[in-house]
Scaffold this active site. Sequence first.
Site, mmCIF file in Angstrom:
data_model
loop_
_atom_site.group_PDB
_atom_site.id
_atom_site.type_symbol
_atom_site.label_atom_id
_atom_site.label_comp_id
_atom_site.label_asym_id
_atom_site.label_seq_id
_atom_site.Cartn_x
_atom_site.Cartn_y
_atom_site.Cartn_z
ATOM 1 N N GLY A 124 -46.187 34.671 -23.520
ATOM 2 C CA GLY A 124 -45.729 34.413 -22.399
ATOM 3 C C GLY A 124 -46.544 34.861 -21.232
ATOM 4 N N GLN A 129 -50.144 37.194 -13.257
ATOM 5 C CA GLN A 129 -51.071 37.748 -13.976
ATOM 6 C C GLN A 129 -52.234 36.623 -14.068
ATOM 7 O OE1 GLN A 129 -48.056 37.706 -17.801
ATOM 8 N NE2 GLN A 129 -49.631 39.410 -18.087
ATOM 9 N N CYS A 186 -48.546 43.766 -23.262
ATOM 10 C CA CYS A 186 -48.966 42.704 -22.151
ATOM 11 C C CYS A 186 -50.380 42.453 -22.120
ATOM 12 C CB CYS A 186 -48.421 43.423 -20.920
ATOM 13 S SG CYS A 186 -48.760 42.745 -19.559
ATOM 14 N N LEU A 187 -50.586 41.118 -21.838
ATOM 15 C CA LEU A 187 -52.091 40.600 -21.671
ATOM 16 C C LEU A 187 -52.717 41.350 -20.618
ATOM 17 C CD1 LEU A 187 -51.333 36.871 -22.432
ATOM 18 C CD2 LEU A 187 -52.515 38.496 -23.748
ATOM 19 N N HIS A 228 -39.379 40.395 -20.202
ATOM 20 C CA HIS A 228 -40.812 40.953 -20.019
ATOM 21 C C HIS A 228 -41.380 40.021 -18.583
ATOM 22 C CE1 HIS A 228 -44.779 42.461 -21.061
ATOM 23 N NE2 HIS A 228 -45.111 41.436 -20.732
ATOM 24 N N GLU A 229 -41.402 38.793 -19.095
ATOM 25 C CA GLU A 229 -42.180 37.716 -17.831
ATOM 26 C C GLU A 229 -41.208 37.923 -16.557
ATOM 27 O OE1 GLU A 229 -44.779 37.035 -18.767
ATOM 28 O OE2 GLU A 229 -44.715 37.327 -20.953
ATOM 29 N N HIS A 232 -42.296 40.876 -14.382
ATOM 30 C CA HIS A 232 -43.508 40.545 -13.939
ATOM 31 C C HIS A 232 -43.231 40.099 -12.562
ATOM 32 C CE1 HIS A 232 -46.980 41.564 -16.429
ATOM 33 N NE2 HIS A 232 -46.338 40.960 -17.494
#
Length: 271
Positions: A124, A129, A186-187, A228-229, A232
């Site tokens: 995701g 991001q 998380c990226l 999660h997304e 953000h």
Amino acid sequence: MEAMYRVLPISSSDTILRIPRKLQLSLYASILFHKDGNFSAKSAAPILHRFSDGVRRRATAKVSAGWFSGFTVKKDALPEIVKAGDPVLHEPAAEVPLEDIGSDKIQKIIDDMIGVMRKAPGVGLAAPQIGIPLRIIVLEDTEEYISYASKNETEAQDRRPFDLLVIINPKLEKKGSKTALFFEGCLSVDGFRAMVERHLQVEVTGHSRFGQPIKISSSGWMARILQHEFDHLDGTIYVDKIVPRTFRKVENLDLPLPVGCPKPGVYNHGL
Ligand SMILES: [Zn+2]
């Protein structure tokens, strides 16, 4: 969100993985870390400008900024993943005006997001991001990614593959009284994991990349990715809501939880 190749089992006495340790490490080396070099030569802190429409955008020579600020960017160049600490990750993002969804600008952002997510690889990604403060998320989970985790783990997480989803201006509603407590990553905080309690079921409405209204009822791991997304877009990263004392390096994921920490699993708060 990072692809989860290793997650603690439900019972700490279980074997963590069914694949040999050596192979695990090589998977990590090739999948999670070998691309770090691409991101390590980070330029100076980005300068954020407030444009006339009130949306803050990057205006440095970073690849992610090129699109907005009119720099020439190689066609195949993907934006960098913005890392924790960058203000764009810690402030709410703006809605995409519906009339703009079909524009080349928004479509290019979506294509970039999909490219960045797949290259990472991750399951995701949210527009902030890649330095874009707009309410757009993309997500996707595949048989291949799931095959890297043990069956026990993916079953406990209720993790199943799903096709690429692009959601513009998502609204998220938590459903039911059950929550799931698992490690996630998380990226934008790469190399770490921590336990986060998420709702087991959610309903998300929004618009597709073509502007069509969409509604998704989701449970299990996909519901976790959606939450999660979505977070953000409100300027929240998973580190802001972790179970205390569970934050750790990926390499330490197998190590025991501190005494008193809740075990991973599904909890029914309605009982
Ligand atoms: Zn994330």
